[in-house]
Design an enzyme around this catalytic site. Sequence first.
Site, PDB file in Angstrom:
ATOM      1  N   ARG A  10      -2.563  -5.574   1.371  1.00  0.00           N
ATOM      2  CA  ARG A  10      -2.347  -6.920   1.880  1.00  0.00           C
ATOM      3  C   ARG A  10      -3.661  -7.696   1.963  1.00  0.00           C
ATOM      4  O   ARG A  10      -4.698  -7.138   2.299  1.00  0.00           O
ATOM      5  CB  ARG A  10      -1.719  -6.873   3.282  1.00  0.00           C
ATOM      6  CG  ARG A  10      -0.423  -6.124   3.394  1.00  0.00           C
ATOM      7  CD  ARG A  10       0.740  -6.798   2.769  1.00  0.00           C
ATOM      8  NE  ARG A  10       0.976  -8.133   3.243  1.00  0.00           N
ATOM      9  CZ  ARG A  10       2.132  -8.797   3.040  1.00  0.00           C
ATOM     10  NH1 ARG A  10       3.129  -8.224   2.387  1.00  0.00           N
ATOM     11  NH2 ARG A  10       2.267 -10.009   3.473  1.00  0.00           N
ATOM     12  N   VAL A  11      -3.565  -8.977   1.677  1.00  0.00           N
ATOM     13  CA  VAL A  11      -4.742  -9.824   1.839  1.00  0.00           C
ATOM     14  C   VAL A  11      -4.571 -10.759   3.037  1.00  0.00           C
ATOM     15  O   VAL A  11      -5.392 -11.606   3.303  1.00  0.00           O
ATOM     16  CB  VAL A  11      -5.025 -10.655   0.560  1.00  0.00           C
ATOM     17  CG1 VAL A  11      -5.397  -9.738  -0.593  1.00  0.00           C
ATOM     18  CG2 VAL A  11      -3.822 -11.509   0.189  1.00  0.00           C
ATOM     19  N   ASP A  12      -3.448 -10.612   3.745  1.00  0.00           N
ATOM     20  CA  ASP A  12      -3.224 -11.445   4.932  1.00  0.00           C
ATOM     21  C   ASP A  12      -3.370 -10.588   6.192  1.00  0.00           C
ATOM     22  O   ASP A  12      -3.846  -9.466   6.128  1.00  0.00           O
ATOM     23  CB  ASP A  12      -1.845 -12.117   4.866  1.00  0.00           C
ATOM     24  CG  ASP A  12      -0.731 -11.107   4.636  1.00  0.00           C
ATOM     25  OD1 ASP A  12      -1.003  -9.879   4.662  1.00  0.00           O
ATOM     26  OD2 ASP A  12       0.415 -11.522   4.425  1.00  0.00           O
ATOM     27  N   ASP A  13      -2.942 -11.115   7.321  1.00  0.00           N
ATOM     28  CA  ASP A  13      -3.124 -10.381   8.562  1.00  0.00           C
ATOM     29  C   ASP A  13      -1.977  -9.426   8.841  1.00  0.00           C
ATOM     30  O   ASP A  13      -1.424  -9.380   9.933  1.00  0.00           O
ATOM     31  CB  ASP A  13      -3.297 -11.368   9.729  1.00  0.00           C
ATOM     32  CG  ASP A  13      -4.578 -12.149   9.584  1.00  0.00           C
ATOM     33  OD1 ASP A  13      -5.559 -11.566   9.063  1.00  0.00           O
ATOM     34  OD2 ASP A  13      -4.606 -13.331   9.958  1.00  0.00           O
TER      35      ASP A  13
END
Length: 686
Positions: free
Chosen positions: A554-557
């Site tokens: 994942r590149v998000d939170d």
Amino acid sequence: HVESMAQLPSGAGKIQRLNAVILGEALASEEDDLVLPSEEFSSQAHVSSPRQYLEMYSRSIQDPAGFWSEIGSQFYWKETWAPEVVSENLDVRKGAVKIEWFKGALTNICYNALDRNIEAGYGDKVAIYWEGNELGQDGQLTYKELLEKVCQLANYLKSVGVGKGDAVVIYLPMLMELPIAMLACARIGAVHSVVFAGFSAESLAQRIVDCKPKVVITCNAVRRGSKPIHLKDIVDNALVESTKNDVPVGLCLTYENPSAMKREATKWQDGRDVWWQDVVPTFPTECPVEWVDAEDPLFLLYTSGSTGKPKGVLHTTGGYMVYTATTFKYAFDYKPSDIYWCTADCGWITGHSYVTYGPLLNGATVIVFEGAPNYPDVGRCWDIVDKYKVTIFYTAPTLVRSLMRESSEYVTRYSRKSLRVLGSVGEPINPSAWRWFFNVVGDSRCPISDTWWQTETGGFMITPLPGAWPQKPGSATFPFFGVQPVIVDEKGNEIEGECSGYLCIKNSWPGAFRTLYGDHERYETTYFKPFAGYYFTGDGCSRDKDGYHWLTGRVDDVINVSGHRIGTAEVESALVSHPQCAEAAVVGIEHEVKGQGIYAFVTLIEGVPYSEELRKSLILTVRKQIGAFAAPDKIHWAPGLPKTRSGKIMRRILRKIASRQLDELGDTSTLADPGVVQQLISLSDC
Ligand code: WT7
């Protein structure tokens, strides 16, 4: 071949290189890590070569309507679709995002999974083998028997006023009653929302408040490993909470799970609570089908995002049906003689698409396992494989990694010779786990389908087709039919060739979710605004010189713990609800077994001293608010957090501190108080 390549649509550009490789260039000599399917496997597979894949793939991209109509027509439709089949707008600049497949057609997914297969002669075939927590505790249902059970529950639900479009929350462990309840809802057009039975009362309440179900279906208790868990108590608490939020639920249908808890010991609220066994069996075993539009909702499933509020991912009927069935068939090379076992719980999307709908739509025999893979010992999975002669085994990397730490004797003492296809899902599978899975579990004989997809996508998006692909351990390989993955840079420009960036999808596919329940704006903002014109997956991805895709996380939170998706914001909001916690920042760290672990930086209220007791109580708060699976692995006392002058927490720095990559902290000069970094580093052993 060069000619046929030239005709490929641009979406398939990245596989041209692979094709060249397969057609002659010696990829194997350059690439040590290439695992070729056996001739024996390939020759019997639905798709037996990259070339055959390419033909089907090109068609699916050039003529999606034709491609999916042809497949769609293998299902039963009360009324067929208007010629458009697919209409989509994925571009926020052109108005509201809207995806429709088979719009106007009438069907029913339960009818297609059960009645249609019974008519095709599968009535006496086992639909579900159920394996309980204890050895020797098991059961089974044929397709006919399953239909009867589903109809009885469907009739009961109708009798209490549940109808088309009504929500039903299901909070059950992996009993046969779980898929039965899903199918019963589908049969009458009700919208199920399964909540994983590991979620806490608070999380359950939050979901109930959001979707306002007419009924909650649960059981009194379940044994997980050696521990009994009183699910009904959790539901009771959730219903108190939801009532406070103006969502009282009038009916709690409770299945008595006698091996875990006796009826008499169960807390009961007369007037609201009803024993499943007292009512459901008294209803007729036939129930007419509610025909629904292909675009009518089938289910809601809550998943984590980057804010504290879970997202109600909404899937509709027709496209989801066609997509889950087709992906199941091809990605596992499914044949009617297969015995299929997916270890996922129906509380997650994998259990929806690949325990329940995908396999049953294919008339498959599935195993539903209530227990834990390490009970009574870590050989349990292989015991089950041998007991039922499982041919397709689909699981998560975290399980593979936890089992590979044990002696392989736990595996080799079982035959496993029935196995022919293995599958992996939930997070990237590291090459060493892939190798162990392939060599030890599959005796170097079974291709591994490393299926990349998401709750939102409904079904597989990037996956090997066993028999077609030479595999690279750790790569999910190539897109499924109809899917056009693209890798974009920061600015949203597509990048070609060998590259890495953000993974987006360029078009719609039948299994795509249609909205976030009650919040179409959040749907557009989260998924379609970051890179206009594309669906943004939230994942990073790289593509190698042969066109293989490598998912990088994942590149998000969002953190992925043992394949469970957890929003950092959810954990933070649970932590700050603790009376002694002032602020919290959560990041993911690498974890040997779970893939990622949860690392929480916690600032206490002024004057409160840090203590072991407090640490435990903070963790307990998270367990209570979300569920045990979200418990932080580490609490790091933080007198201050690294923030920009505008007050934004710099997680990049926290990630580096958490993983002790102290020489990679990067620029800290933009921090409001750069001193907190040193302070945090010096306190990291608390
Ligand atoms: C996220 C979706 C899809 C069912 C289970 C999880 C990660 C999933 C893979 C894979 C690398 C994977 C991604 C994705 N993921 N499968 N084969 N290789 N990463 O569903 O809870 O919606 O999570 O899981 O990061 O975005 P989910």
